[in-house]
Design a protein around this motif. Structure first.
Motif, PDB file in Angstrom:
ATOM      1  N   ASP A 153      23.930  38.002  38.190  1.00 20.15           N
ATOM      2  CA  ASP A 153      24.317  39.127  39.054  1.00 20.15           C
ATOM      3  C   ASP A 153      25.636  38.848  39.763  1.00 20.15           C
ATOM      4  O   ASP A 153      26.514  39.718  39.849  1.00 20.15           O
ATOM      5  CB  ASP A 153      23.225  39.415  40.093  1.00 20.15           C
ATOM      6  N   LEU A 154      25.773  37.628  40.280  1.00 18.12           N
ATOM      7  CA  LEU A 154      27.009  37.255  40.970  1.00 18.12           C
ATOM      8  C   LEU A 154      28.202  37.325  40.025  1.00 18.12           C
ATOM      9  O   LEU A 154      29.248  37.878  40.371  1.00 18.12           O
ATOM     10  CB  LEU A 154      26.881  35.836  41.558  1.00 18.12           C
ATOM     11  N   ASN A 155      28.048  36.782  38.818  1.00 13.85           N
ATOM     12  CA  ASN A 155      29.146  36.825  37.849  1.00 13.85           C
ATOM     13  C   ASN A 155      29.516  38.257  37.468  1.00 13.85           C
ATOM     14  O   ASN A 155      30.705  38.584  37.350  1.00 13.85           O
ATOM     15  CB  ASN A 155      28.802  36.012  36.606  1.00 13.85           C
ATOM     16  N   ALA A 156      28.516  39.100  37.279  1.00 19.02           N
ATOM     17  CA  ALA A 156      28.788  40.495  36.923  1.00 19.02           C
ATOM     18  C   ALA A 156      29.548  41.198  38.045  1.00 19.02           C
ATOM     19  O   ALA A 156      30.544  41.891  37.798  1.00 19.02           O
ATOM     20  CB  ALA A 156      27.485  41.227  36.614  1.00 19.02           C
ATOM     21  N   ARG A 157      29.103  41.018  39.277  1.00 20.82           N
ATOM     22  CA  ARG A 157      29.787  41.651  40.417  1.00 20.82           C
ATOM     23  C   ARG A 157      31.186  41.082  40.617  1.00 20.82           C
ATOM     24  O   ARG A 157      32.122  41.795  40.931  1.00 20.82           O
ATOM     25  CB  ARG A 157      28.960  41.465  41.698  1.00 20.82           C
ATOM     26  N   LYS A 158      31.312  39.769  40.422  1.00 20.30           N
ATOM     27  CA  LYS A 158      32.626  39.130  40.565  1.00 20.30           C
ATOM     28  C   LYS A 158      33.592  39.709  39.522  1.00 20.30           C
ATOM     29  O   LYS A 158      34.740  40.005  39.837  1.00 20.30           O
ATOM     30  CB  LYS A 158      32.506  37.617  40.386  1.00 20.30           C
ATOM     31  N   ASN A 159      33.119  39.876  38.307  1.00 23.29           N
ATOM     32  CA  ASN A 159      33.967  40.463  37.261  1.00 23.29           C
ATOM     33  C   ASN A 159      34.373  41.891  37.616  1.00 23.29           C
ATOM     34  O   ASN A 159      35.519  42.286  37.387  1.00 23.29           O
ATOM     35  CB  ASN A 159      33.266  40.423  35.902  1.00 23.29           C
ATOM     36  N   GLU A 160      33.441  42.668  38.169  1.00 25.28           N
ATOM     37  CA  GLU A 160      33.768  44.042  38.577  1.00 25.28           C
ATOM     38  C   GLU A 160      34.854  44.047  39.650  1.00 25.28           C
ATOM     39  O   GLU A 160      35.831  44.790  39.562  1.00 25.28           O
ATOM     40  CB  GLU A 160      32.530  44.747  39.131  1.00 25.28           C
ATOM     41  N   GLU A 161      34.657  43.216  40.670  1.00 20.60           N
ATOM     42  CA  GLU A 161      35.620  43.171  41.773  1.00 20.60           C
ATOM     43  C   GLU A 161      36.977  42.648  41.303  1.00 20.60           C
ATOM     44  O   GLU A 161      38.012  43.187  41.679  1.00 20.60           O
ATOM     45  CB  GLU A 161      35.093  42.303  42.926  1.00 20.60           C
ATOM     46  N   LEU A 162      36.958  41.593  40.492  1.00 17.00           N
ATOM     47  CA  LEU A 162      38.224  41.043  39.989  1.00 17.00           C
ATOM     48  C   LEU A 162      38.948  42.042  39.096  1.00 17.00           C
ATOM     49  O   LEU A 162      40.182  42.112  39.117  1.00 17.00           O
ATOM     50  CB  LEU A 162      37.984  39.738  39.228  1.00 17.00           C
ATOM     51  N   GLN A 163      38.205  42.807  38.320  1.00 13.18           N
ATOM     52  CA  GLN A 163      38.829  43.812  37.462  1.00 13.18           C
ATOM     53  C   GLN A 163      39.579  44.837  38.305  1.00 13.18           C
ATOM     54  O   GLN A 163      40.693  45.235  37.968  1.00 13.18           O
ATOM     55  CB  GLN A 163      37.770  44.506  36.584  1.00 13.18           C
ATOM     56  N   GLN A 164      38.984  45.242  39.411  1.00 18.84           N
ATOM     57  CA  GLN A 164      39.658  46.190  40.306  1.00 18.84           C
ATOM     58  C   GLN A 164      40.928  45.578  40.897  1.00 18.84           C
ATOM     59  O   GLN A 164      41.968  46.235  40.978  1.00 18.84           O
ATOM     60  CB  GLN A 164      38.719  46.639  41.421  1.00 18.84           C
ATOM     61  N   VAL A 165      40.852  44.309  41.288  1.00 18.20           N
ATOM     62  CA  VAL A 165      42.030  43.637  41.847  1.00 18.20           C
ATOM     63  C   VAL A 165      43.102  43.498  40.767  1.00 18.20           C
ATOM     64  O   VAL A 165      44.285  43.749  41.025  1.00 18.20           O
ATOM     65  CB  VAL A 165      41.653  42.253  42.439  1.00 18.20           C
ATOM     66  N   TYR A 166      42.702  43.115  39.552  1.00 18.34           N
ATOM     67  CA  TYR A 166      43.666  42.993  38.447  1.00 18.34           C
ATOM     68  C   TYR A 166      44.359  44.321  38.176  1.00 18.34           C
ATOM     69  O   TYR A 166      45.575  44.362  37.962  1.00 18.34           O
ATOM     70  CB  TYR A 166      42.979  42.531  37.164  1.00 18.34           C
ATOM     71  N   GLU A 167      43.585  45.405  38.162  1.00 11.66           N
ATOM     72  CA  GLU A 167      44.183  46.714  37.890  1.00 11.66           C
ATOM     73  C   GLU A 167      45.197  47.085  38.967  1.00 11.66           C
ATOM     74  O   GLU A 167      46.286  47.568  38.661  1.00 11.66           O
ATOM     75  CB  GLU A 167      43.087  47.778  37.774  1.00 11.66           C
TER      76      GLU A 167
END
Length: 182
Positions: free
Chosen positions: A116-130
């Protein structure tokens, strides 16, 4: 025969003259290249720090629960090791089975937490990357860069625009924070 050799030599020299003339024509047009260190952006930019804080707050309770469960399991296991010689065979088997079940439950919960943590981290990082990529593009267009690299073996520091990108990201996050309501 001599005429044939002269013609062949002339044919070979034409591309050589073209190669010599090409750099002179290209010298008039400059190619600007920049570099952005994405790791620094994720460490230093406010949106990345905000995303990290959001994740920590979101997963803090579950992490504490897991830590408590792990400590409880360790204490129960140590107590079993101390008391095992004095227990009857049926008690020892029963407590051992209970410990195995507790450990299996703990491992499952820890694995689910990590997923769950990895999935949420990927979501948040994707937003920051964009967001960062949009800012990189804005900086590149404003300063007329032809190419921006994110990975390189070596880059001259004069081409590093990471600080500009971080400043622009921070400025965009402070200007959009009140409007976003978060």
């Amino acid at each position: 025969m001599t005429h044939l050799i002269r013609a062949a030599a002339g044919a070979l020299l034409i591309p050589v003259f073209a190669l010599v003339a090409a750099p002179a024509a290209q010298a008039q047009e400059t190619f600007r290249i920049g570099f952005v260190n994405p790791d620094r952006v994720l460490r230093e930019a406010q949106p990345a720090k905000a995303a990290q804080a959001k994740l920590e707050a979101e997963f803090l309770k579950r992490e504490k629960d897991l830590t408590t469960q792990g400590e409880s399991l360790k204490t129960a296991s140590e107590r079993f090791e101390r008391e095992a010689p004095t227990l009857s065979e049926s008690q020892r088997t029963s407590r051992q089975r209970a410990l195995v079940d507790q450990d299996r439950d703990f491992q499952r919960r820890r694995r689910e937490f990590q997923e769950d943590l990895n999935a949420r981290k990927n979501e948040e990082l994707q937003q920051v990357y964009e967001r960062a990529n949009r800012v990189v593009k804005q900086v590149a267009e404003a300063e007329k860069y032809d190419a921006i690299l994110q990975e390189a073996i070596y880059i001259n520091p004069k081409h590093d625009i990471t600080d500009k990108v971080i400043k622009a990201l921070n400025a965009s996050s402070t200007s959009s924070a009140p409007a976003g309501g978060k």
